[in-house]
Structures are given as structure tokens and as C-alpha cells.
Scaffold this active site. Structure first.
Site, PDB file in Angstrom:
ATOM      1  N   GLU A  51       0.820  -1.200   0.000  1.00  0.00           N
ATOM      2  CA  GLU A  51       0.000   0.000   0.000  1.00  0.00           C
ATOM      3  C   GLU A  51       0.860   1.260   0.000  1.00  0.00           C
ATOM      4  OE1 GLU A  51      -2.149  -3.116   2.588  1.00  0.00           O
ATOM      5  OE2 GLU A  51      -0.104  -2.556   2.037  1.00  0.00           O
ATOM      6  N   CYS A  77      -2.349  -3.975   6.990  1.00  0.00           N
ATOM      7  CA  CYS A  77      -1.952  -4.273   8.363  1.00  0.00           C
ATOM      8  C   CYS A  77      -2.397  -3.165   9.303  1.00  0.00           C
ATOM      9  CB  CYS A  77      -0.449  -4.498   8.454  1.00  0.00           C
ATOM     10  SG  CYS A  77       0.557  -3.040   8.082  1.00  0.00           S
ATOM     11  N   ALA A 166      15.405 -42.962  -9.091  1.00  0.00           N
ATOM     12  CA  ALA A 166      16.789 -43.273  -9.464  1.00  0.00           C
ATOM     13  C   ALA A 166      16.861 -44.746  -9.844  1.00  0.00           C
ATOM     14  CB  ALA A 166      17.753 -42.982  -8.309  1.00  0.00           C
ATOM     15  N   TRP A 174      19.962 -37.029 -15.590  1.00  0.00           N
ATOM     16  CA  TRP A 174      18.759 -36.360 -15.106  1.00  0.00           C
ATOM     17  C   TRP A 174      17.546 -37.120 -15.606  1.00  0.00           C
ATOM     18  CZ3 TRP A 174      19.533 -32.837 -11.497  1.00  0.00           C
ATOM     19  CH2 TRP A 174      20.742 -32.139 -11.480  1.00  0.00           C
ATOM     20  N   THR A 200      20.633 -38.015   1.322  1.00  0.00           N
ATOM     21  CA  THR A 200      20.772 -37.217   0.100  1.00  0.00           C
ATOM     22  C   THR A 200      22.055 -36.406   0.119  1.00  0.00           C
ATOM     23  OG1 THR A 200      18.375 -37.086  -0.176  1.00  0.00           O
ATOM     24  CG2 THR A 200      19.688 -35.409  -1.286  1.00  0.00           C
ATOM     25  N   LEU A 208      21.405 -27.119  -2.574  1.00  0.00           N
ATOM     26  CA  LEU A 208      20.042 -26.785  -2.145  1.00  0.00           C
ATOM     27  C   LEU A 208      19.731 -25.295  -2.207  1.00  0.00           C
ATOM     28  CD1 LEU A 208      19.546 -29.194   0.904  1.00  0.00           C
ATOM     29  CD2 LEU A 208      18.908 -29.560  -1.487  1.00  0.00           C
ATOM     30  N   GLY A 297      15.216 -38.096   0.013  1.00  0.00           N
ATOM     31  CA  GLY A 297      15.085 -39.452  -0.480  1.00  0.00           C
ATOM     32  C   GLY A 297      13.849 -40.139   0.087  1.00  0.00           C
ATOM     33  N   LEU A 300      13.202 -40.106   4.256  1.00  0.00           N
ATOM     34  CA  LEU A 300      12.654 -38.908   4.889  1.00  0.00           C
ATOM     35  C   LEU A 300      11.280 -38.584   4.314  1.00  0.00           C
ATOM     36  CD1 LEU A 300      12.811 -36.563   6.823  1.00  0.00           C
ATOM     37  CD2 LEU A 300      14.194 -35.310   5.141  1.00  0.00           C
TER      38      LEU A 300
END
Length: 368
Positions: A51, A77, A166, A174, A200, A208, A297, A300
Site C-alpha cells: 500500500e 496491516c 533413481a 537427469w 541425500t 540446495l 530421499g 525422509l
């Protein structure tokens, strides 16, 4: 462009910029609807909200906003955090009407912004249902954290048509194409944190971070690592954003070596031989993580799914069959079909040669 479409487009520009604050767009239109007077979106945390950006834009253009119509994707807010209340800024500007797409679930706002605007004699309107839905979708993690006290948990998986992530020897690069990989990074950019498991880290040595799309900020990188097996030379430590290791290990030497590399180590209780993932999520919520992006993987993934922590699956399916290989998630074995974990298809989109599927846990309420 119609005001609401422009407002939503502005809010989308805030992805990867505003966390932990919500992604909000604002457009100010003349009272007769003939001209856009100002527009803007929320800036990085601590910076101006949408805003204020729109009001500043209107001022820079030399426009008088008195009596104008304001379109905003989230309720203005009403509290003084790192910036003053946006509802007060709109009142002071003398606008004539405020159209709001979604209410703010933050207990510090939650209707108060709307009430203060209305109390000043300014008319309040509400967006059509489809606009409201899109505004909430953009902030699905913010709603989750405010309403449920935990992030919106999304597991990303790239797999073959027969569900293999995999080959038996671990080869996976890939399975999906370059466009799908870039799209996956766009989803990483949405997240306040990326979570993986130690398996992993040891197998793939991932960084990551967000690399394949532009972003103003990097997510935290988190590892479920019960024994602190993360190598101090892991690629995780090559990016400036925080690395958090969730562990049950008391090995002082390993802790010291990893802390020297910049890791923050968080102790997590163990239950039935596994770290309590609910504690991990609570810790991330306390760090104001809205969306948690999981790239892990089968082990988890399975643990998160079995404990009911997963809100959404982000699946990239390649048009190929691999036969024997590694599974998406370690589940079962089940003895009846009714034991399966129920998800609903939310969206299916072609991305290059691959298919992106969003599937949502039927019990997820972060966007309701």
C-alpha cells in the site's frame, strides 16, 4: 489490464523477496476507474508494504489519490511492526474505497485493518472468489504458519512414469529435463527453507540453493542428520544462507567441526528410533518459515508422509519407464487399498517434455 489482474501480478513479483512477510500487491485506481494512479508490491522484510509503495508511486506520478479506489490482495496491516500500519496510511491519504482480496490471518491484524478503515468512513469491498483464492494461494505458507503454527510442507519429487527416482545404482541425473529442473528452482524460491536428509547429502552433495531462476534471497538449507554425518566440506557450506542441522548426536568433535563451517546445530528428541519431525517443523515455524520445500530421499519422504506432515506433493514425471529402481517414498507395505494416503490432484501442467503434478493432502487446511 483489469485492476485485480494487475494487483495479483504485482503480488507475484514479491515471491522470493518478502519472506517471512506475505506477498502483497496494491493498485490505486481513479474513482471513475479510468486510470491507474499508483501501484506497488511489498518489499523485503523491514521495507515498505504494498500500500505504501502504491501511494508513493502515485505521489511520484503527481496524482491525487483522494477518493480513489484501492485494490489490495491482503487486508492492510493494523499493527506497528518494522513499518507503520498500512490502514492508517490509506486513511491519511483520503482514499474513497478499499477492495480487499483476502483477510490477514495474523492475529495482530485479522480484521482490525478493515475495521479501522471502515471506522474512518471509507467504503470496504471484497474481491471475487477466484481472486481471493489466488491471493491466498500466493500466501499459502503464511496462512499455514498463522493458522496452524507450522509451515506449509511441500515435497518435490522428480520421477519416471513408473515412480522411480533413481536406478538401483543411484543414478538419477537427469530423469527430468532442463525446463522441469528450472521450474523446480522456481518452487524452491518460494520457500523460506529447503529440507533434506543426510542420505541425500552423502549421495548427491547438493547445495540446495536457488540457481536456475533469479531470486533476491536464498532459503535456509536444513538437514535431518541424526548422527551428524554431514561432511564439513559439503557443498551446503558454499552458499551464504544459513545451514541448520537437526540432530540427536552429542559428538562434540563433529559438532565443533560443523559449527566452524557455519552450521547451526539443533538438538531434536528421538522417538521410536527417529528424530521427531514435528519438533523440526515447530522449530522452522519459530524461525518464521512459511513454506518448507523438501527435496529428500525415500526414507525422509516416507517419514514425513507417515506422520501426516506433508501438505502437498510437487511431482515431475518424465515420459519414461525405468523398471527397478528407488521409490518416491518408503511407505507400507500396506495390506489394503484403504491404508493408502489420500491426496487430491490440484493441478497438472506440462513443463517441457515432463508433467508437473500438484497433489494435496485432503486434510491440509493452509489454503482453506
Amino acid at each position: 489490464m483489469k485492476p485485480w489482474l494487475l494487483t495479483l501480478a504485482l503480488a507475484e513479483q514479491a515471491v522470493g523477496l518478502t519472506d517471512p512477510n506475505p506477498r502483497v500487491g496494491c493498485v490505486i485506481v481513479s474513482a471513475d476507474g479510468s486510470a491507474v494512479l499508483g501501484q506497488g508490491h511489498t518489499q523485503a522484510a523491514g521495507g515498505p508494504h504494498a500500500e505504501v509503495m502504491a501511494l508513493r508511486d502515485a505521489q511520484a506520478r503527481g496524482h491525487d489519490v483522494r477518493g480513489a479506489v484501492v485494490y489490495v490482495t491482503l487486508e492492510p496491516c493494523a499493527h506497528h511492526g518494522r513499518t507503520p500500519p498500512c490502514c492508517d496510511a490509506l486513511v491519511a491519504a483520503g482514499v474513497g474505497r478499499v477492495e480487499i482480496a483476502a483477510g490477514d490471518p495474523n492475529p495482530l491484524v485479522n480484521g482490525q485493518g478493515t475495521a479501522r478503515i471502515a471506522a474512518a468512513g471509507i467504503a470496504i469491498g471484497h474481491a471475487p472468489a477466484d481472486v481471493a483464492r489466488r491471493a491466498r494461494e500466493l500466501n499459502i505458507g503464511f496462512f499455514s504458519r498463522m493458522q496452524r503454527g507450522r509451515p506449509w510442507v511441500r515435497i518435490k519429487i522428480a520421477a519416471s512414469l513408473d515412480g522411480r527416482t533413481a536406478l538401483p545404482n543411484g543414478a538419477s541425473q537427469w530423469i527430468t529435463g532442463a525446463q522441469a529442473r528450472a521450474d523446480g528452482h522456481a518452487w524452491r524460491r518460494r520457500a523460506g527453507a529447503v529440507l533434506t536428509g543426510i542420505g541425500t547429502v552423502l549421495a548427491d552433495d547438493p547445495s540446495l540453493d536457488v540457481r536456475l531462476v533469479e531470486t533476491a534471497m536464498q532459503p535456509m538449507r536444513c538437514v535431518v542428520d541424526a548422527r551428524l554425518d554431514t561432511p564439513p566440506r559439503a557443498r551446503l557450506f558454499e552458499t551464504a544462507s544459513p545451514v541448520i542441522l537437526f540432530t540427536a548426536s552429542t559428538d562434540a568433535a563433529r559438532r565443533a567441526a560443523l559449527e566452524e563451517r557455519g552450521a547451526e546445530i539443533v538438538d531434536v528428541p528421538v522417538h521410536d528410533g527417529r528424530l521427531e519431525l514435528e519438533v523440526v517443523l515447530a522449530n522452522l515455524a519459530a524461525r518464521h518459515v512459511n513454506e518448507l520445500h523438501v527435496e529428500a530421499g525415500a526414507r525422509l519422504n516416507g517419514a514425513l508422509l507417515r506422520t501426516g506432515q506433508v501438505d502437498e506433493l510437487l511431482l515431475y514425471l518424465a515420459p519414461t519407464l525405468l523398471g527397478a529402481g528407488r521409490d518416491m517414498a518408503a511407505l507400507g507395505p500396506f495390506e489394503a487399498l484403504t491404508q493408502g494416503l489420500p491426496f487430491d490432484f490440484h493441478e497438472a501442467t506440462r513443463v517441457g517434455a515432463d508433467l508437473r503434478i500438484l497433489a494435496r493432502n485432503r486434510s491440509a487446511t493452509g489454503a482453506s
